[in-house]
Design a protein around this motif. Structure first.
Motif, PDB file in Angstrom:
ATOM      1  N   MET A  81      -8.401  36.887 -43.760  1.00 44.40           N
ATOM      2  CA  MET A  81      -9.486  37.669 -44.353  1.00 44.40           C
ATOM      3  C   MET A  81     -10.532  36.740 -44.964  1.00 44.40           C
ATOM      4  O   MET A  81     -10.203  35.684 -45.495  1.00 44.40           O
ATOM      5  CB  MET A  81      -8.935  38.601 -45.430  1.00 44.40           C
ATOM      6  CG  MET A  81      -7.946  39.628 -44.908  1.00 44.40           C
ATOM      7  SD  MET A  81      -8.692  40.795 -43.768  1.00 44.40           S
ATOM      8  CE  MET A  81      -9.638  41.795 -44.897  1.00 44.40           C
ATOM      9  N   ASN A 114     -12.510  40.882 -41.620  1.00 41.16           N
ATOM     10  CA  ASN A 114     -11.553  40.155 -40.790  1.00 41.16           C
ATOM     11  C   ASN A 114     -12.295  39.352 -39.727  1.00 41.16           C
ATOM     12  O   ASN A 114     -13.530  39.382 -39.648  1.00 41.16           O
ATOM     13  CB  ASN A 114     -10.521  41.113 -40.176  1.00 41.16           C
ATOM     14  CG  ASN A 114     -11.151  42.183 -39.299  1.00 41.16           C
ATOM     15  OD1 ASN A 114     -12.275  42.037 -38.825  1.00 41.16           O
ATOM     16  ND2 ASN A 114     -10.430  43.270 -39.073  1.00 41.16           N
ATOM     17  N   ILE A 138      -4.007  51.203 -46.534  1.00 42.28           N
ATOM     18  CA  ILE A 138      -3.986  50.185 -45.481  1.00 42.28           C
ATOM     19  C   ILE A 138      -5.371  50.133 -44.837  1.00 42.28           C
ATOM     20  O   ILE A 138      -5.839  51.110 -44.252  1.00 42.28           O
ATOM     21  CB  ILE A 138      -2.904  50.477 -44.431  1.00 42.28           C
ATOM     22  CG1 ILE A 138      -1.517  50.445 -45.080  1.00 42.28           C
ATOM     23  CG2 ILE A 138      -2.979  49.445 -43.297  1.00 42.28           C
ATOM     24  CD1 ILE A 138      -0.378  50.768 -44.141  1.00 42.28           C
ATOM     25  N   ASP A 146      -5.651  46.087 -41.667  1.00 43.32           N
ATOM     26  CA  ASP A 146      -4.264  45.602 -41.537  1.00 43.32           C
ATOM     27  C   ASP A 146      -3.740  44.935 -42.802  1.00 43.32           C
ATOM     28  O   ASP A 146      -2.814  44.121 -42.748  1.00 43.32           O
ATOM     29  CB  ASP A 146      -4.135  44.625 -40.350  1.00 43.32           C
ATOM     30  CG  ASP A 146      -4.412  45.307 -39.025  1.00 43.32           C
ATOM     31  OD1 ASP A 146      -4.011  46.480 -38.871  1.00 43.32           O
ATOM     32  OD2 ASP A 146      -5.030  44.673 -38.149  1.00 43.32           O
ATOM     33  N   LYS A 147      -4.338  45.259 -43.935  1.00 42.00           N
ATOM     34  CA  LYS A 147      -3.852  44.758 -45.221  1.00 42.00           C
ATOM     35  C   LYS A 147      -3.550  45.931 -46.140  1.00 42.00           C
ATOM     36  O   LYS A 147      -4.193  46.977 -46.061  1.00 42.00           O
ATOM     37  CB  LYS A 147      -4.889  43.841 -45.882  1.00 42.00           C
ATOM     38  CG  LYS A 147      -4.987  42.462 -45.253  1.00 42.00           C
ATOM     39  CD  LYS A 147      -5.977  41.592 -45.992  1.00 42.00           C
ATOM     40  CE  LYS A 147      -5.541  41.238 -47.389  1.00 42.00           C
ATOM     41  NZ  LYS A 147      -4.393  40.322 -47.430  1.00 42.00           N
ATOM     42  N   SER A 151      -5.063  43.397 -53.315  1.00 44.60           N
ATOM     43  CA  SER A 151      -4.550  43.017 -52.008  1.00 44.60           C
ATOM     44  C   SER A 151      -4.453  41.498 -52.023  1.00 44.60           C
ATOM     45  O   SER A 151      -5.477  40.807 -52.061  1.00 44.60           O
ATOM     46  CB  SER A 151      -5.486  43.497 -50.890  1.00 44.60           C
ATOM     47  OG  SER A 151      -4.935  43.198 -49.627  1.00 44.60           O
TER      48      SER A 151
END
Length: 251
Positions: free
Chosen positions: A1, A19, A96, A99-100, A119
């Protein structure tokens, strides 16, 4: 990220997480135009907005951004629902995105419904905790703010503090007013002065450093207690409240 920030208004930051494919989320868009322009210029794909609280310098751009990107998700506490939020969040929620996992913490004190998003390694804490300081307290809710700050300070030392304002310099000056002989704060103040003169930002900051330079995270420090006229036997909360009240009237 990849973490980026967009400067808006006089001292606000809108945080951007993206991302490697260019999908991104933004946190606390107080204005719309500079954010839309940056997204278009960089060809990012906006997926979501996260709001921490309902103050206009954090929410003011949300509706126009939604008009421009109508398919995005907008997360926020109940107090932000009038700004186009379509996913209300509360303490303990897990989101979510990209994808985190983003963990939602209830962090009231600055406002009654303020939340923060964690996060690893980022904590997006709005106006709860600043580098070397903390936010103003809403309607004398000092205990709520104290507890909220304890939540954030309990995160790993490697956590990056992504707060919403460039207040570090004035906060450090207040710290030096309270502890004029603290050499670590003195050195850090000089470092931040140089960075700001060069047009750089003081943020994000590591929790590790905050535990050294942020007096609101040093409420069990006897030097701090003595410097504000409290006995060593007083509680951490008493120290926090005295510091916050002093900061309110300090100039």
């Amino acid at each position: 990220m990849i973490l980026k920030k967009i400067s808006i208004l006089s001292d606000n930051y809108v945080w951007v997480l993206l991302n490697t494919s260019g999908s991104c989320i933004i946190i606390d868009p107080g204005l719309s135009e500079p954010i839309i322009q940056e997204i278009e210029r960089k060809k990012w794909r906006l997926r979501a907005i996260l709001l921490t609280h309902n103050h206009i310098d954090h929410t003011g751009g949300t509706r126009k951004i939604i008009e421009y990107f109508p398919k995005i998700s907008v997360f926020g506490p109940k107090e932000t629902r009038q700004y186009g939020v379509n996913k209300i969040v509360s303490h303990g929620d897990r989101i979510i995105l990209l994808d985190k996992i983003f963990y939602v913490f209830f962090t009231p004190g600055h406002t009654s419904g303020h939340v923060s998003y964690y996060s690893q390694p980022y904590i997006f804490c709005g106006d709860t905790l600043f580098s070397a300081g903390c936010g103003r307290v809403f309607k004398n809710k000092h205990l709520e703010m104290y507890r909220s700050i304890k939540i954030i300070s309990s995160l790993p030392d490697s956590t990056l503090l992504c707060c919403s304002h460039e207040y570090t310099l004035s906060n450090l000056q207040f710290s030096m007013f309270i502890l004029p002989n603290d050499n670590f704060i003195k050195l850090y103040l000089k470092k931040i002065e140089i960075k700001l003169k060069l047009g750089q930002s003081s943020l994000p900051s590591y929790i590790f450093f905050e535990k050294k330079i942020n007096l609101f995270l040093r409420t069990n420090d006897n030097y701090v207690k003595k410097s504000i006229g409290l006995k060593s036997t007083c509680t951490d909360f008493e120290v926090f409240k005295r510091l916050r009240l002093k900061k309110d009237f300090w100039s």
